[in-house]
Design an enzyme around this catalytic site. Structure first.
Site, PDB file in Angstrom:
ATOM      1  N   LYS A  92       0.875  -1.173   0.000  1.00  0.00           N
ATOM      2  CA  LYS A  92       0.000   0.000   0.000  1.00  0.00           C
ATOM      3  C   LYS A  92       0.914   1.226   0.000  1.00  0.00           C
ATOM      4  O   LYS A  92       1.432   1.624   1.043  1.00  0.00           O
ATOM      5  CB  LYS A  92      -0.912  -0.015   1.229  1.00  0.00           C
ATOM      6  CG  LYS A  92      -2.029   1.042   1.178  1.00  0.00           C
ATOM      7  CD  LYS A  92      -1.525   2.372   1.651  1.00  0.00           C
ATOM      8  CE  LYS A  92      -2.497   3.500   1.336  1.00  0.00           C
ATOM      9  NZ  LYS A  92      -1.914   4.822   1.638  1.00  0.00           N
ATOM     10  N   GLU A  98       8.178   1.023  11.792  1.00  0.00           N
ATOM     11  CA  GLU A  98       9.360   1.891  11.743  1.00  0.00           C
ATOM     12  C   GLU A  98       8.820   3.306  11.692  1.00  0.00           C
ATOM     13  O   GLU A  98       8.224   3.724  10.699  1.00  0.00           O
ATOM     14  CB  GLU A  98      10.214   1.561  10.520  1.00  0.00           C
ATOM     15  CG  GLU A  98      11.623   2.137  10.588  1.00  0.00           C
ATOM     16  CD  GLU A  98      11.691   3.579  10.126  1.00  0.00           C
ATOM     17  OE1 GLU A  98      11.809   4.473  11.004  1.00  0.00           O
ATOM     18  OE2 GLU A  98      11.615   3.823   8.922  1.00  0.00           O
ATOM     19  N   CYS A 144      13.203  10.109   8.350  1.00  0.00           N
ATOM     20  CA  CYS A 144      12.964   9.763   9.755  1.00  0.00           C
ATOM     21  C   CYS A 144      14.253   9.826  10.567  1.00  0.00           C
ATOM     22  O   CYS A 144      14.227  10.054  11.769  1.00  0.00           O
ATOM     23  CB  CYS A 144      12.307   8.388   9.873  1.00  0.00           C
ATOM     24  SG  CYS A 144      13.129   7.092   8.948  1.00  0.00           S
TER      25      CYS A 144
END
Length: 495
Positions: A190, A265, A300
């Site tokens: 997705k 994550e 991130c």
């Protein structure tokens, strides 16, 4: 062969873009006909209309994945055969590298110089690495009573839903589907609605490589698609990369449904500590600039907090300003561009809101601080603040943009306290000339990755990637990633 700016623009003008979902071996529309616009953040131009999947597509994909998995057409292939197909997949990614890099640049606003050298080659390398690992991993023969034979083996978990982010669409997707496919699972990807194009294109390449229908599927759409997958009773594992807030929702959906494995994550607010014995202040400044301005700060692991000792702060800031001057937004299709566009208007306004917050809370502007006007795109100047306190909003919350907080400290203990005073624990760095200090600080930093005298080095797949605390659980990359997509089985045979 590298292309010029004009050649990339011409290639973009001629590019045919696929926008349909890929379910059970073929591209298809949504049952209800819904679509959404895919927009180039660097120009505001509409790139394509993308299928907006719904419950019908999710159910169809899960059913196809279950059927493919249960048939054994992929899960029970001999390891070398599965590895050979994955190697062909990796070769096809390399063979279509320019097309995939262009899709990534148009879709996410990333500089073409980065997508051609980092994102696409990194995805191909990941697929190759796990293809080569398949037949190198064995089980155990446990020491038991001589009248028994005890085997410990790993089996694929089944149907894996991989919900991937918009900042490194193809690379982060490969970190999920690479090990999951290698382990023998059927995978449903997705992609983010902000950057679905490379995942959609990869589906055709996976089929061309020889993957059976139902083993590699792609469902574009909004967050409701991820929610449906995480809640689905016939999905065995969900792997998610994204914000901590959404990660908590995914974990909740997994618990509410069939207690499927949920690997997360999540975010980060990573500290980059510059000690007074830093061996090369100019290099540290360049690394600090790259750690927050590379990929527009949409990382991130972004080194969004620089902690610098008061004795060297002035010299560091002088070197940092010089390094920051090398980053300025421009057309992502220009190979010379070092910073592209912010991914969409929502993120653009969010980042500018944080810049306003920093100014209103008393942070001193070091560089940048405003939008950069490049055509009609969503560009923001590389920005850094001198923060009077580590408790400012911009020092606490993940911004996910090119905004750095510089925080001053006076002692090593203070630096470590500030570094660890966060809900996150993804990455950290320390700069020191003393080997003992490097080891001691690394041990005390609560982070999944610690760099010493560098930042964001080591793209090698041998290193596990993930975080402590609210940065998530499990690990991407390395053989540890394959463990996430397997079940451990004990078999005892009486002789």
């Amino acid at each position: 062969m590298s292309r010029s700016h004009e050649e990339w623009k011409q290639y973009a003008a001629d590019l045919k873009i696929e926008g349909r979902a890929f379910v059970d071996g073929e591209y298809r529309e949504a049952a209800d006909g819904k679509r959404f616009d895919c927009v180039n953040p660097a120009s505001g131009a509409k790139l394509a209309e993308i299928v907006h999947c719904g419950e019908a597509e999710v159910n169809a994909a899960v059913e196809a994945a279950r059927r493919a998995f249960d048939s054994g057409a992929w899960s029970e292939l001999a390891p070398r055969q599965r590895g050979a197909i994955l190697k062909r997949f990796g070769a096809l990614i390399r063979g279509h590298a320019d097309e995939l890099a262009l899709l990534e640049t148009l879709d996410a606003g990333k500089p073409i110089g980065d997508t051609t050298t980092v994102d696409v080659p990194g995805a191909a390398y990941c697929v190759d690495w796990f293809a080569e690992a398949i037949d190198k991993i064995g089980g155990e023969v446990a020491p038991v009573d001589p009248k028994l034979v005890g085997l410990v083996t790993r089996e694929p978990v089944g149907v894996v839903a991989a919900i991937v982010p918009w900042n490194f669409p193809i690379l982060m997707a490969s970190w999920k589907f690479g090990p999951a496919l290698a382990a023998g699972n059927a995978v449903i990807i997705k992609p983010s609605e902000k950057s679905p194009l490379t995942a959609i294109r990869l589906a055709a390449l996976a089929k061309k490589a020889g993957m059976p229908d139902g083993v590699f599927q792609v469902l574009p759409g909004a967050g409701d698609v991820g929610r449906l997958l995480a809640l689905h009773m016939d999905v065995d594992c969900v792997a998610f990369t994204g914000s901590t807030a959404v990660g908590k929702l995914i974990a909740g959906y997994a618990a509410q449904s069939n207690l499927k494995r949920a690997w997360l994550e999540l975010g980060g607010k990573s500290p980059n500590i510059i000690l007074p014995d830093c061996p090369d202040l100019a290099r540290a400044a360049r690394a600090a600039a790259g750690a927050i301005f590379y990929n527009m700060g949409e990382m991130c692991t972004a080194g969004s907090r620089v902690l610098v000792h008061k004795d060297i702060k002035a010299r560091f800031l002088e070197a940092f300003k010089e390094a920051a001057a090398g980053y300025y937004p421009g057309d992502p299709l220009d190979p010379a561009t070092s910073m592209g566009a912010i991914v969409d208007d929502i993120q653009y306004r969010k980042v500018l809101g944080y810049i306003d917050k920093g100014l209103s809370e008393g942070a001193g502007l070091i560089v940048g601080g405003k939008a950069a006007h490049v055509d009609k795109g969503l560009f923001i100047e590389p920005t850094a603040f001198d923060c009077p306190s580590d408790q400012l909003t911009i020092c606490r919350e993940e911004i996910f943009g090119p905004v750095l907080s510089v925080i001053t400290f006076e002692s090593l203990d203070e630096a470590i306290r500030i570094a660890n005073d966060t809900e996150y624990g993804l990455a950290a760095a320390v700069w020191t000339a003393d080997l003992s200090t490097a080891h001691k600080v690394s041990r005390r930093l609560r982070a999944g990755t610690v760099w010493v005298n560098c930042y964001d080095e080591g793209g090698d797949m041998n290193f596990p990637f993930g975080g402590y605390k609210q940065s998530g659980n499990g690990r991407d990359k390395s053989l540890h990633a394959m463990e996430k997509y397997t079940e451990l089985k004990s078999t005892l045979i009486k002789l």
